[in-house]
Design a protein around this motif. Structure first.
Motif, PDB file in Angstrom:
ATOM      1  N   ALA A 502       0.501  -0.974   0.305  1.00 34.42           N
ATOM      2  CA  ALA A 502      -0.001  -0.182  -0.164  1.00 34.42           C
ATOM      3  C   ALA A 502       0.957   1.008  -0.567  1.00 34.42           C
ATOM      4  CB  ALA A 502      -1.046  -0.152   1.881  1.00 34.42           C
ATOM      5  N   GLY A 503       0.509   2.832  -0.297  1.00 32.69           N
ATOM      6  CA  GLY A 503       0.519   3.397  -0.375  1.00 32.69           C
ATOM      7  C   GLY A 503       1.561   4.903   0.547  1.00 32.69           C
ATOM      8  N   THR A 504      -0.310   4.145   1.799  1.00 35.91           N
ATOM      9  CA  THR A 504      -0.002   4.871   2.544  1.00 35.91           C
ATOM     10  C   THR A 504       0.572   4.859   4.140  1.00 35.91           C
ATOM     11  OG1 THR A 504      -2.160   3.822   3.147  1.00 35.91           O
ATOM     12  CG2 THR A 504      -2.426   6.088   1.904  1.00 35.91           C
ATOM     13  N   LEU A 505       1.156   6.076   4.770  1.00 37.54           N
ATOM     14  CA  LEU A 505       2.008   5.368   6.083  1.00 37.54           C
ATOM     15  C   LEU A 505       1.443   4.948   6.656  1.00 37.54           C
ATOM     16  CD1 LEU A 505       2.071   9.559   7.748  1.00 37.54           C
ATOM     17  CD2 LEU A 505       3.396   8.593   5.970  1.00 37.54           C
ATOM     18  N   GLU A 506       0.357   4.105   6.967  1.00 37.70           N
ATOM     19  CA  GLU A 506       0.066   3.297   8.043  1.00 37.70           C
ATOM     20  C   GLU A 506       1.064   1.724   8.063  1.00 37.70           C
ATOM     21  OE1 GLU A 506      -2.247   4.225   6.160  1.00 37.70           O
ATOM     22  OE2 GLU A 506      -3.993   2.528   5.243  1.00 37.70           O
ATOM     23  N   TRP A 507       1.206   2.059   6.795  1.00 38.66           N
ATOM     24  CA  TRP A 507       2.016   1.025   6.231  1.00 38.66           C
ATOM     25  C   TRP A 507       3.812   0.300   6.897  1.00 38.66           C
ATOM     26  CZ3 TRP A 507      -0.413  -3.314   6.246  1.00 38.66           C
ATOM     27  CH2 TRP A 507      -2.466  -3.850   5.869  1.00 38.66           C
ATOM     28  N   LEU A 508       3.974   1.248   6.941  1.00 42.46           N
ATOM     29  CA  LEU A 508       5.102   2.336   7.862  1.00 42.46           C
ATOM     30  C   LEU A 508       5.534   0.569   8.859  1.00 42.46           C
ATOM     31  CD1 LEU A 508       5.727   5.341   7.817  1.00 42.46           C
ATOM     32  CD2 LEU A 508       7.180   3.749   6.597  1.00 42.46           C
ATOM     33  N   ALA A 509       4.411   0.287   9.663  1.00 40.58           N
ATOM     34  CA  ALA A 509       4.290  -0.445  11.319  1.00 40.58           C
ATOM     35  C   ALA A 509       5.224  -1.350  10.682  1.00 40.58           C
ATOM     36  CB  ALA A 509       3.086  -0.773  10.698  1.00 40.58           C
ATOM     37  N   GLU A 510       5.756  -1.770  11.625  1.00 39.59           N
ATOM     38  CA  GLU A 510       7.241  -2.371  11.499  1.00 39.59           C
ATOM     39  C   GLU A 510       6.769  -3.337  11.791  1.00 39.59           C
ATOM     40  OE1 GLU A 510      10.664  -1.256  13.397  1.00 39.59           O
ATOM     41  OE2 GLU A 510       9.846   0.293  13.170  1.00 39.59           O
ATOM     42  N   VAL A 511       7.352  -5.670  11.509  1.00 45.97           N
ATOM     43  CA  VAL A 511       6.160  -6.694  11.805  1.00 45.97           C
ATOM     44  C   VAL A 511       8.049  -7.175  12.541  1.00 45.97           C
ATOM     45  CG1 VAL A 511       4.974  -8.832  11.268  1.00 45.97           C
ATOM     46  CG2 VAL A 511       5.289  -6.951   9.552  1.00 45.97           C
TER      47      VAL A 511
END
Lengths: 827, 131
Positions: A502-511
């Motif tokens: 995805a292109g939006t910021l929430e997907w910066l979340a690490e795993v």
């Protein structure tokens, strides 16, 4: 992990053990909120199944009429108040900060307080069902049935339990509005905001103006039930129609309040799976804002059969047709995005498409019932049940399930199963339509809503049986979905970071995700920074942007300007505390004890709630920082304390008071409503409050307000002595305003139980007096803060916010005094 | 202290988030005025046959005022939308692009509000009495 990251992690660390429940961070509170709302969805679903068992056969005696009434009332109330609205708040609290690259929302403790209130209120309301004491007036609780024919505690549980939850919803709305306006990352201008944030901004503003009329209505109905003030009793001048107006001024926007956040999830999911930016971003903003406004002009379409003038019906019918325009536009944008993109298949997208298709069918039947002559036929039949479930399941539940599939890996680090998801999808899709489509036909051939059974041979038998079978297939789909959510995933490999690309910021979340939200708060240059900005993820991870460190060990996030998102403050947000839990328990006590008329216990609980909230404010807000400004990175230095319109607290006060004024104006609307329905209002023989006493209160309130303005100025000039004198004088005048407001009806021996005129005057006075007393508490608080050295000319947020409150107070007192004193002279 | 506030850019740099709400607020005012006028008139002052001429005149007046205001707001939106050479989707990271976006959204909301006002007004064209 370097020292900076270690310090940051330490500051944001989630409490361990039993202290875990003191957490206030959005990731914990949002998760609890989501799980609780989802549990209420399951409860509401089980109640629906019980109803479908009862209705599967004619003359069935699985439930008694009494039990059925409780079950359908609770099904509607749980789904609307305990699932649909809270889930939007839950998902927003959980994800909105991530979408905006913020560490947290500006008032984490308020979110926690809202959550605990929701949990306590929800359990209380639902628990009544297991004691056979549940409300049974339908989810819209129409009087006079609920005021004169249901004297048990059920309606009180509904009124007080849900009012408590509505207050929590308004708290969440304040949090979300300030969050979207003030906590965006630097550079995220209005034209670059994620569409989800646009929708949530609109929805939160809608909550602010939609819920207060219902709270006002709840107040009126509870005053009638508890104290016999005859607002809805026609024999004493009351009118049940006022409840319908107040309920539906809330109730119709409510439909959009639950629809728009779900469609907002669609707006996040569609571009990801179409691999292209959303087509028609501006059109979607138009749709969100336009729907938000128009949805307030539809409420009377729930009242077409109540005998209103034809021209009124025409106005609301026209507006009900008009709202289809913006609603349709956003759907065209989604379809266009899917057409121009390279769509990849996924369960998420299946649910999105099912949601859109189902919602369109519900929308079209909505256009049908917006036409009054058709509504006359369909009103209160199963056609409406079919219509509203197509709208709500298509517009809300399917997109939310899509959202679960989409965001589950973000929250838990594990993917849900595509195989189980596909099975769940087909079961839900087929089950839903088999259940609800036949209801349109049952309704058209005449089956009314809210009947616990029906005789055989009226043409309803087979259609009801089919609907019941469909309901169980739908429930089977939910069971598969629930299993997919809960099944142990220990052996399953972790999902890759940004699993959907995805292109939006929430997907910066690490795993696995870190409690800090983002490693550093980025500068935004695009609507889809993860797609468009070079080396973006690396720069965020390496701490190359703002607030990469927490040198003082404090939780910090950035506050930016409303339009251009220019950084203006380094905001210290508070950490874990049990105060919010206690505050919610004690506040809950007021409502719960009040339900059973245990007024001593309710007052004691209220006193404890007051003290707890005071401690919370004293120890946790407007704290004077150890340094006036700090380097937040990239050479930028920001203040650590601001007050006035730049401060999040000022906005929270302003927004809360807008909601408060809306509730007050609903009461004023009630007063004038009674004037329109009576030949003579006030009645010729009725005692009024007179002119003198209300006018004295107005003058006193104006003077108190003027002195508060002076106090603010004196505080700014560090003139402590005069500040104290001025504030104490203001308190004395506020007390005079209270005394003279009460004095009018007291000296004229007005009895609010005699006629609705006296009752409507007394309720305006009651509201104003309570607010003036809260204003006095705030003034005393300012004196104490100043005396304790916690408020100075530089650190003056407390007095600025209290003055802001007093602007609204003078307005409230003025409207009350002029209405009750002067309107009778011109009426 | 470093300041990152950008310099004022273009003639519409003062346009704010509030501008988005102006056109729908005109709709809301027109809607409420039309509804309240007709509800109060029909409840308190209408003759027995429910003749609606006074409210029809009043709503015609409200409609002219509201549509004029909306045309003016929409005009501001249109000029902001066309400012400079850039075309949609107005997603640049500049103050100008933001103003163009706000202008475009204001224009669209003006159109929607105008249509919704005409919907309300149409009721008074068709209906001659309160009932």
């Amino acid at each position: 992990m370097n020292d900076q990251a270690r310090r940051l992690l330490e500051a944001w660390r989630t409490p361990k053990g039993w202290r875990y429940w003191s957490a206030v961070n959005n990731s914990e509170v949002g998760l609890w909120y989501t799980i609780t709302a989802f549990a209420f969805l399951l409860l509401g679903g089980l109640l629906a199944l019980v109803m479908r068992i009862q209705l599967a056969m004619p003359d069935n005696d699985f439930l008694t009429a009494e039990q059925y009434n409780q079950v359908f009332t609770m099904h509607g109330s749980v789904m609307m108040f305990l699932f649909a609205v809270p889930i939007l708040e839950a998902i927003s609290i959980l994800l909105l900060p991530e979408m905006m690259g913020a560490r947290d929302l500006p008032f984490p403790r308020l979110s926690a307080y809202g959550f605990w209130s929701f949990l306590i209120g929800g359990v209380f309301v639902c628990g009544s069902l297991f004691f056979g004491a549940g409300p049974r007036g339908g989810w819209f609780m129409y009087p006079p049935m609920t005021t004169q024919y249901q004297n048990d505690v059920g309606a009180d549980i509904w009124l007080l339990g849900l009012s408590f939850i509505e207050i929590a919803s308004i708290a969440a709305a304040v949090e979300l509005i300030v969050g979207v306006l003030k906590c965006r990352p630097p550079g995220m201008r209005l034209n670059l905001i994620p569409l989800y944030a646009w929708y949530i901004l609109v929805v939160a503003v809608m909550i602010l103006f939609a819920f207060p009329p219902l709270i006002a209505g709840d107040l009126l109905m509870e005053l009638e039930r508890a104290l016999d003030w005859p607002f809805f009793d026609a024999t004493r001048g009351g009118d049940p129609m006022l409840w319908q107006h107040l309920f539906w001024i809330f109730g119709h926007p409510e439909v959009y309040i639950v629809f728009l956040p779900s469609i907002a999830l669609v707006a996040m999911i569609v571009p990801t799976f179409a691999r292209t930016p959303m087509v028609g971003y501006g059109w979607i903003v138009l749709a969100a804002v336009g729907t938000g406004f128009l949805s307030f002009g539809l409420w009377v379409h729930h009242m077409f059969t109540t005998g209103l003038p034809g021209i009124t019906i025409g106005i609301f019918s026209a507006a009900s047709e008009a709202v289809a325009i913006p609603t349709g536009m956003q759907i065209f944008c989604f379809i266009a995005t899917l057409l121009v993109g390279r769509v990849t298949k996924s369960v998420c997208l299946l649910f999105v498409l099912a949601g859109l298709a189902t919602f369109i069918i519900g929308g079209l039947t909505g256009v049908m019932v917006a036409i009054a002559p058709f509504d006359y036929q369909a009103h209160d039949t199963y056609f409406i049940v079919g219509h509203l479930h197509y709208v709500l399941v298509g517009g809300t539940i399917f997109p939310i399930v899509a959202g679960f599939y989409y965001f589950y890996p973000l929250v838990t680090g594990k993917l849900l199963s595509e195989r189980l998801g596909t099975i769940a999808f087909w079961l839900m899709m087929i089950g839903f339509h088999v259940c609800f489509f036949p209801m349109h036909i049952t309704g058209l051939i005449g089956m009314p809503r809210r009947v616990y059974t029906y005789p055989a041979g009226m043409g309803f038998d087979n259609l009801n049986l089919i609907a019941s079978i469909g309901a169980f297939v739908l429930a089977g789909g939910f069971a598969v979905f629930l299993w997919d959510l809960l099944r142990p995933k220990g052996k399953q490999s972790a999902a890759p970071r940004n699993v959907w690309n995805a292109g939006t910021l929430e997907w910066l979340a690490e795993v696995p995700d870190q409690p800090w939200g983002v490693r550093s708060i980025p500068i935004i240059e695009s609507r889809y920074p993860l797609w468009d900005q070079a080396n973006f993820v690396r720069d965020v991870d390496e701490g190359n942007f703002y607030l990469a460190d927490a040198e003082e060990g404090l939780r910090e996030t950035l506050v930016t300007s409303t339009v251009e998102a220019t950084p203006i403050q380094c905001l210290r947000v508070p950490g874990p505390t049990f105060l919010t839990l206690w505050a919610a328990i004690f506040t809950g006590g007021v409502f719960i004890f009040g339900t059973f008329h245990w007024y001593f216990a309710a007052s004691a609980s209220g006193g404890l709630a007051f003290l707890t909230i005071l401690v919370w404010l004293w120890t946790g807000t407007a704290i004077i920082p150890e340094k006036p400004q700090k380097d937040v990175g990239l050479g930028l230095t920001l203040p650590t304390y601001v007050s006035g319109p730049d401060a999040v607290g000022w906005w929270a006060m302003f927004i809360t008071m807008l909601g408060d004024m809306t509730a007050f104006m609903s009461l004023v609307f009630g007063y004038f409503f009674y004037w329109t329905v009576h030949e003579e209002f006030p009645p010729a023989d009725a005692e009024g409050p007179g002119v003198l006493w209300p006018m004295i209160s107005l003058v006193a309130a104006l003077a108190a307000w003027g002195l508060m303005l002076l106090s603010r100025r004196l505080n700014d000039r560090e003139n402590a002595m005069l500040f104290y004198i001025s504030t104490i004088a203001s308190i004395a005048l506020a007390c005079l305003a209270v005394g003279s407001l009460v004095g009018g009806p007291w000296l004229h021996e007005m009895d609010p139980t005699v006629h609705v005129y006296q009752a409507s005057v007394c309720v305006l006075i009651l509201w104003t007096v309570v607010h003036l007393l809260v204003g006095v508490v705030m003034q005393l608080y300012c004196i104490a803060r100043r005396a304790a050295g916690k408020m100075t000319h530089r650190f003056n947020a407390d007095i600025i916010n209290v003055t802001l409150y007093w602007h609204f107070m003078v307005l409230t007192t003025g409207i009350t005094a002029l209405t009750i004193a002067l309107f009778p002279l011109v009426a | 202290m470093k300041t990152t506030k950008p310099a004022a850019d273009g003639l519409l740099s003062s346009a704010k988030l509030w501008t988005l709400t102006f056109a729908p607020l005109c709709w809301a005012a027109h809607f409420l005025a039309s509804y309240l006028t007709s509800a109060i008139y029909c409840a308190k002052y209408a003759p027995a046959d429910g003749d609606g001429l006074p409210i029809r005149i009043a709503v015609a007046l409200f409609t002219v005022i509201a549509l004029s205001l909306i045309a003016w707001i929409g005009g501001i939106g249109l000029r902001a939308h066309h400012m400079g050479e850039t075309k949609l989707p107005h997603d640049d990271n500049t103050s100008r692009s933001e103003q163009r976006f706000l202008g475009f959204a204001t224009l669209l909301l003006s159109l929607l509000s105008g249509v919704a006002i005409l919907f309300t007004a149409l009721v008074f064209v068709i209906m001659e009495t309160c009932h």
